[in-house]
Design a protein around this motif. Structure first.
Motif, mmCIF file in Angstrom:
data_model
loop_
_atom_site.group_PDB
_atom_site.id
_atom_site.type_symbol
_atom_site.label_atom_id
_atom_site.label_comp_id
_atom_site.label_asym_id
_atom_site.label_seq_id
_atom_site.Cartn_x
_atom_site.Cartn_y
_atom_site.Cartn_z
ATOM 1 N N TRP A 1 -28.676 -26.089 -77.659
ATOM 2 C CA TRP A 1 -27.572 -25.644 -76.799
ATOM 3 C C TRP A 1 -27.979 -25.548 -75.338
ATOM 4 O O TRP A 1 -27.167 -25.818 -74.439
ATOM 5 C CB TRP A 1 -27.055 -24.299 -77.295
ATOM 6 C CG TRP A 1 -26.496 -24.367 -78.683
ATOM 7 C CD1 TRP A 1 -27.177 -24.194 -79.855
ATOM 8 C CD2 TRP A 1 -25.149 -24.685 -79.035
ATOM 9 N NE1 TRP A 1 -26.320 -24.364 -80.923
ATOM 10 C CE2 TRP A 1 -25.080 -24.658 -80.456
ATOM 11 C CE3 TRP A 1 -23.994 -24.960 -78.305
ATOM 12 C CZ2 TRP A 1 -23.899 -24.919 -81.150
ATOM 13 C CZ3 TRP A 1 -22.813 -25.208 -78.992
ATOM 14 C CH2 TRP A 1 -22.767 -25.186 -80.398
ATOM 15 N N SER A 2 -29.225 -25.221 -75.064
ATOM 16 C CA SER A 2 -29.655 -25.067 -73.672
ATOM 17 C C SER A 2 -30.140 -26.376 -73.053
ATOM 18 O O SER A 2 -29.930 -26.622 -71.860
ATOM 19 C CB SER A 2 -30.774 -24.020 -73.591
ATOM 20 O OG SER A 2 -31.904 -24.432 -74.340
ATOM 21 N N ASP A 3 -30.782 -27.251 -73.869
ATOM 22 C CA ASP A 3 -31.425 -28.439 -73.319
ATOM 23 C C ASP A 3 -30.625 -29.728 -73.513
ATOM 24 O O ASP A 3 -30.765 -30.665 -72.720
ATOM 25 C CB ASP A 3 -32.808 -28.641 -73.954
ATOM 26 C CG ASP A 3 -33.781 -27.526 -73.614
ATOM 27 O OD1 ASP A 3 -33.354 -26.521 -73.020
ATOM 28 O OD2 ASP A 3 -34.975 -27.650 -73.963
ATOM 29 N N LYS B 1 -26.980 -34.268 -70.405
ATOM 30 C CA LYS B 1 -26.473 -33.362 -71.435
ATOM 31 C C LYS B 1 -25.111 -33.810 -71.955
ATOM 32 O O LYS B 1 -24.273 -34.294 -71.193
ATOM 33 C CB LYS B 1 -26.385 -31.939 -70.879
ATOM 34 C CG LYS B 1 -27.747 -31.327 -70.562
ATOM 35 C CD LYS B 1 -27.602 -29.886 -70.081
ATOM 36 C CE LYS B 1 -28.977 -29.267 -69.835
ATOM 37 N NZ LYS B 1 -28.872 -27.844 -69.415
ATOM 38 N N ALA C 1 -22.929 -26.177 -70.868
ATOM 39 C CA ALA C 1 -22.550 -24.825 -71.294
ATOM 40 C C ALA C 1 -21.184 -24.836 -71.978
ATOM 41 O O ALA C 1 -20.243 -25.478 -71.508
ATOM 42 C CB ALA C 1 -22.526 -23.885 -70.087
ATOM 43 N N HIS C 2 -21.092 -24.148 -73.088
ATOM 44 C CA HIS C 2 -19.842 -23.955 -73.827
ATOM 45 C C HIS C 2 -19.089 -25.266 -74.097
ATOM 46 O O HIS C 2 -17.912 -25.407 -73.755
ATOM 47 C CB HIS C 2 -18.933 -22.966 -73.100
ATOM 48 C CG HIS C 2 -19.502 -21.581 -73.032
ATOM 49 N ND1 HIS C 2 -19.395 -20.678 -74.058
ATOM 50 C CD2 HIS C 2 -20.229 -20.976 -72.059
ATOM 51 C CE1 HIS C 2 -20.003 -19.545 -73.730
ATOM 52 N NE2 HIS C 2 -20.532 -19.698 -72.519
ATOM 53 N N GLN D 1 -21.367 -17.480 -80.207
ATOM 54 C CA GLN D 1 -22.140 -17.022 -79.054
ATOM 55 C C GLN D 1 -22.571 -18.188 -78.172
ATOM 56 O O GLN D 1 -22.899 -17.997 -77.002
ATOM 57 C CB GLN D 1 -23.374 -16.258 -79.537
ATOM 58 C CG GLN D 1 -23.055 -14.981 -80.290
ATOM 59 C CD GLN D 1 -24.317 -14.288 -80.802
ATOM 60 O OE1 GLN D 1 -25.405 -14.473 -80.267
ATOM 61 N NE2 GLN D 1 -24.165 -13.504 -81.849
ATOM 62 N N MET D 2 -22.538 -19.406 -78.729
ATOM 63 C CA MET D 2 -22.968 -20.595 -77.996
ATOM 64 C C MET D 2 -21.816 -21.278 -77.254
ATOM 65 O O MET D 2 -22.024 -21.951 -76.254
ATOM 66 C CB MET D 2 -23.604 -21.613 -78.948
ATOM 67 C CG MET D 2 -24.748 -21.095 -79.797
ATOM 68 S SD MET D 2 -26.171 -20.624 -78.809
ATOM 69 C CE MET D 2 -26.262 -18.878 -79.217
ATOM 70 N N THR D 3 -20.592 -21.119 -77.770
ATOM 71 C CA THR D 3 -19.452 -21.823 -77.173
ATOM 72 C C THR D 3 -18.160 -21.064 -77.401
ATOM 73 O O THR D 3 -17.992 -20.379 -78.422
ATOM 74 C CB THR D 3 -19.315 -23.242 -77.756
ATOM 75 O OG1 THR D 3 -18.200 -23.891 -77.142
ATOM 76 C CG2 THR D 3 -19.126 -23.226 -79.265
ATOM 77 N N GLN E 1 -32.129 -22.978 -80.844
ATOM 78 C CA GLN E 1 -31.479 -22.490 -79.637
ATOM 79 C C GLN E 1 -31.523 -23.504 -78.495
ATOM 80 O O GLN E 1 -30.595 -23.605 -77.688
ATOM 81 C CB GLN E 1 -32.144 -21.184 -79.190
ATOM 82 C CG GLN E 1 -31.428 -20.469 -78.063
ATOM 83 C CD GLN E 1 -30.101 -19.882 -78.495
ATOM 84 O OE1 GLN E 1 -29.901 -19.581 -79.668
ATOM 85 N NE2 GLN E 1 -29.176 -19.733 -77.551
ATOM 86 N N GLN E 2 -32.591 -24.315 -78.456
ATOM 87 C CA GLN E 2 -32.738 -25.264 -77.363
ATOM 88 C C GLN E 2 -31.792 -26.462 -77.463
ATOM 89 O O GLN E 2 -31.635 -27.201 -76.493
ATOM 90 C CB GLN E 2 -34.187 -25.746 -77.281
ATOM 91 C CG GLN E 2 -35.143 -24.696 -76.727
ATOM 92 C CD GLN E 2 -36.553 -25.223 -76.605
ATOM 93 O OE1 GLN E 2 -37.368 -25.053 -77.517
ATOM 94 N NE2 GLN E 2 -36.850 -25.862 -75.483
#
Length: 333
Positions: free
Chosen positions: A221-223, A201, A227-228, A254-256, A218-219
């Motif tokens: 940010w998650s994949d 990542k 985080a942040h 909301q993502m970072t 959205q993925q």
């Protein structure tokens, strides 16, 4: 060097001037120049840089460059079509490459654009994650359609954008270009997320397409990101259209917790005598003052650290977005 822009009011390439300011000679230092796609706000001044960077390769999206694209450029050179600055910029680039006897490198998914080894170990690499194979085919079909109809304004250019994954020691950066999400598993961000090739990542993110909702998945940010992560947006304005909007900023917040923008788009107007104002309104739809400042976000880290910490420096109006600052951005149209 990835993408470029012109310093407003000067016609000068911003990368060249920046290299001068930090004492770097691009004629020796620059090895690869990447044009993520052919929008003017991404390739302005790239030909100037390529002219100076005599040892550099030129990398372009494989979804754009093809035989039909070369034909379009030749038609432009013969003045059969009226064209804009993006096509002129590409024509200059191709002329420089031709004089050097070189061809562009065509970026596509999972291609290694550059790497560096120490002994048998790779310590740095630059990988293109997009365009996908499906988008390359789609892009070539679109270029052929343009040639058939005598058009030089390609539609859906952002879908052809190069996305880059850069790793230097333990520092990893994801550069999103202008790639958008098209809800197709073989194209756009979905093709990257669903790829069988999984990479560590990234800890730093250049947010795609000026933070617009059309580039959101959205993925990502998650994949693809820790985080942040520190996230960077270069805002854009053309007439009454501007990105990111206040809603885009609220979504990305909301993502970072570490969101930075090079500027906050403004629509500044000067007061004028009524007679002059009436003349203006009779000839143009609207008028605004051009912001000649270029915000600059500099992020640095020590590559050897297992969990790199990015040091952020902001110049010329660049800002960290905090709290309710989203209200300062344009409302969605």
């Amino acid at each position: 060097m990835i993408d470029s822009c012109i310093i407003p009011g000067t016609g000068k390439s911003r990368p060249i001037e920046y290299f001068k300011s930090i004492g770097i000679d691009p004629s020796h230092a620059v090895k690869k120049i990447v044009a993520t796609h052919w929008d003017g706000d991404h390739i302005g001044g790239l030909s100037q840089l390529l002219e100076v960077a005599k040892q550099s390769d030129f990398v372009v999206s494989g979804a754009v460059f093809c035989r039909e694209f070369l034909t379009l450029i030749r038609l432009y050179d013969n003045s059969q079509f009226v064209s804009g600055p993006s096509v002129k910029e590409y024509a200059k680039i191709l002329e420089i490459l031709s004089k050097r006897g070189k061809q562009p490198l065509l970026a596509q998914q999972q291609m290694t654009i550059w790497n560096r080894n120490v002994g048998d170990q790779e310590v740095a690499c630059l990988i293109s994650l997009a365009p996908s194979s499906a988008e390359v085919i789609n892009g070539h079909k679109n270029i052929a359609k343009m040639l058939k109809h005598g058009q030089l304004a390609e539609t859906n250019r952002n879908e052809r954008s190069v996305v880059l994954w850069l790793k230097v020691e333990n520092a990893i950066v994801l550069l999103g270009g202008d790639l958008e999400e098209v809800n197709d598993k073989d194209r756009g961000w979905s093709a990257i997320i669903l790829s069988d090739v999984k990479r560590p990542k990234a800890q730093l993110f250049k947010v795609p397409h000026h933070g617009s909702s059309t580039s959101h998945n959205q993925q990502i940010w998650s994949d693809l990101l820790v985080a942040h992560p520190p996230a960077i947006i270069a805002p854009w304005r053309k007439g009454n259209n501007a990105l990111p909007t206040s809603a885009d900023i609220e979504r990305i917040q909301q993502m970072t917790d570490h969101l930075y923008v090079t500027t906050i788009p403004q629509n500044k107007q000067n007061s004028r005598p009524n007679e002059i104002q009436r003349m203006i309104h009779a000839t143009v739809k609207n008028i605004r003052k051009v912001d000649e400042s270029l915000g600059h976000i500099r992020l640095r880290t020590k590559f050897q650290k297992i969990n790199p910490v990015w040091e952020v420096a902001l110049f010329n109006g660049a800002r960290k977005v905090e709290g309710k600052m989203a209200k300062a951005f344009p409302k969605p149209l």
